[in-house]
Write an enzyme that holds these catalytic residues in place. Structure first.
Site, PDB file in Angstrom:
ATOM      1  N   GLU A  38       1.025  -0.929   0.362  1.00 41.69           N
ATOM      2  CA  GLU A  38      -0.290   0.579  -0.301  1.00 41.69           C
ATOM      3  C   GLU A  38       1.034   0.823   0.291  1.00 41.69           C
ATOM      4  OE1 GLU A  38      -1.830   0.669   4.502  1.00 41.69           O
ATOM      5  OE2 GLU A  38      -3.807   1.866   2.981  1.00 41.69           O
ATOM      6  N   LYS A 109      -9.552   1.361  -1.646  1.00 41.49           N
ATOM      7  CA  LYS A 109     -10.048   0.721  -0.407  1.00 41.49           C
ATOM      8  C   LYS A 109     -11.278   1.015   0.003  1.00 41.49           C
ATOM      9  CE  LYS A 109      -7.015   0.952   4.382  1.00 41.49           C
ATOM     10  NZ  LYS A 109      -5.700   1.066   4.879  1.00 41.49           N
ATOM     11  N   CYS A 142      -5.137  -3.512   2.724  1.00 41.25           N
ATOM     12  CA  CYS A 142      -4.574  -3.232   4.805  1.00 41.25           C
ATOM     13  C   CYS A 142      -6.247  -4.183   5.021  1.00 41.25           C
ATOM     14  CB  CYS A 142      -3.649  -1.996   4.563  1.00 41.25           C
ATOM     15  SG  CYS A 142      -2.938  -2.709   6.220  1.00 41.25           S
ATOM     16  N   VAL A 169       0.588  -1.871  10.263  1.00 48.38           N
ATOM     17  CA  VAL A 169       0.651  -1.096  11.794  1.00 48.38           C
ATOM     18  C   VAL A 169      -0.442  -2.429  13.328  1.00 48.38           C
ATOM     19  CG1 VAL A 169       1.211   0.762  11.400  1.00 48.38           C
ATOM     20  CG2 VAL A 169      -1.053   0.793  11.516  1.00 48.38           C
TER      21      VAL A 169
END
Ligand code: ACM
Length: 262
Positions: A38, A109, A142, A169
């Protein structure tokens, strides 16, 4: 089918340098499809919409899609990669699909994570499955992993493989993607980045690498390190993803009780 990922460590806003690095990392590599992370060429941590707009590009005219298309042509491969896209002054966290014969399409997204909501518009295109080197390939980005409807929808649309550009993350994702593959009997390729960004006071982000390829039985075919730039290519037997039977009595889609689900 041979599929690979690039795990990179982009320098924020150094687009040309980051593009050159991808070309360097792919030297001597060959695959039918490469998946990149990404926002692989801009970096991830934008401060606001103004900043994301300043680095966003037209698709397919922009420098990033143009470079990817040239690279796909040169390496005779398909490439799926994340970038900041601008259209009519709206900025999207997108992924482009390119191939040896040129630009093919894009995904925006759907599920924006945390402060991304201040930097991007929500995706407004339908989920789509692309024909790539004999495979049906769905694209999600993601944090879409956290919404199982995304992978399920792509799988019900016939995806053999889910390409998943990421800047991870949240530590659960690599394990969760095993479940996404298992519950849909599809391959998944998560291309993540490594490194750290601390462009916002008190909000240091550590990207966790561990890019991976998972098979329809939930096996990890390859998983990269948490720290290094890496490229890996694996051979996939697509027939595994096209058989939705777990045993003679259980079909992963036909056994769903859609009469009782909400
Ligand atoms: C993420 O969606 N990049 C966490």
């Amino acid at each position: 089918m041979r599929v690979g990922f690039v795990q990179n460590n982009p320098v924020f806003a150094s687009v040309q340098e980051n593009l050159n690095r991808i070309e360097y990392l792919l030297k001597g590599q060959s695959a039918d499809l490469f998946v990149l992370p990404e926002l692989f060429a801009t970096g991830y941590q934008f401060k606001d919409m103004e900043e994301s707009r300043s680095l966003a590009e037209l698709v397919p005219e922009g420098v990033t899609t143009s470079m990817l298309t040239a690279l796909a042509n040169k390496t005779n491969s398909y490439i799926i990669a994340g970038l900041a896209e601008i259209e009519e002054n709206q900025v999207y966290n997108s992924a482009v699909v390119t191939g040896p014969s040129g630009y093919i399409g894009k995904y925006r997204k759907l599920h924006l994570f945390d402060t991304e909501k201040a930097c991007f518009q929500e995706g407004n295109l339908p989920l789509q499955v692309f024909d790539i080197a004999g495979a049906k390939v769905g694209v999600m980005i993601c944090f879409d992993w956290r919404f199982p409807e995304t992978a399920r929808t792509l799988s019900l649309m016939g995806a053999d493989l889910i390409a998943h550009p990421s800047s991870l993350v949240l530590t659960h994702c690599p394990q969760a993607m095993i479940t996404r593959s298992l519950e849909n009997r599809v391959f998944s390729v998560t291309a993540d980045r490594v490194g750290m960004e601390n462009r916002v006071e008190g909000e240091t982000l550590h990207f966790m690498g561990q890019s991976q390829v998972i098979d329809p039985n939930g096996n990890i075919l390859v998983r990269a390190s948490m720290t290094d730039e890496e490229v890996h290519v694996v051979e996939l037997d697509l027939s595994l993803a096209r058989n939705k039977f777990l045993n003679p009595h259980n079909h992963i889609f036909n056994d769903r009780r859609t009469d009782l689900y909400h």
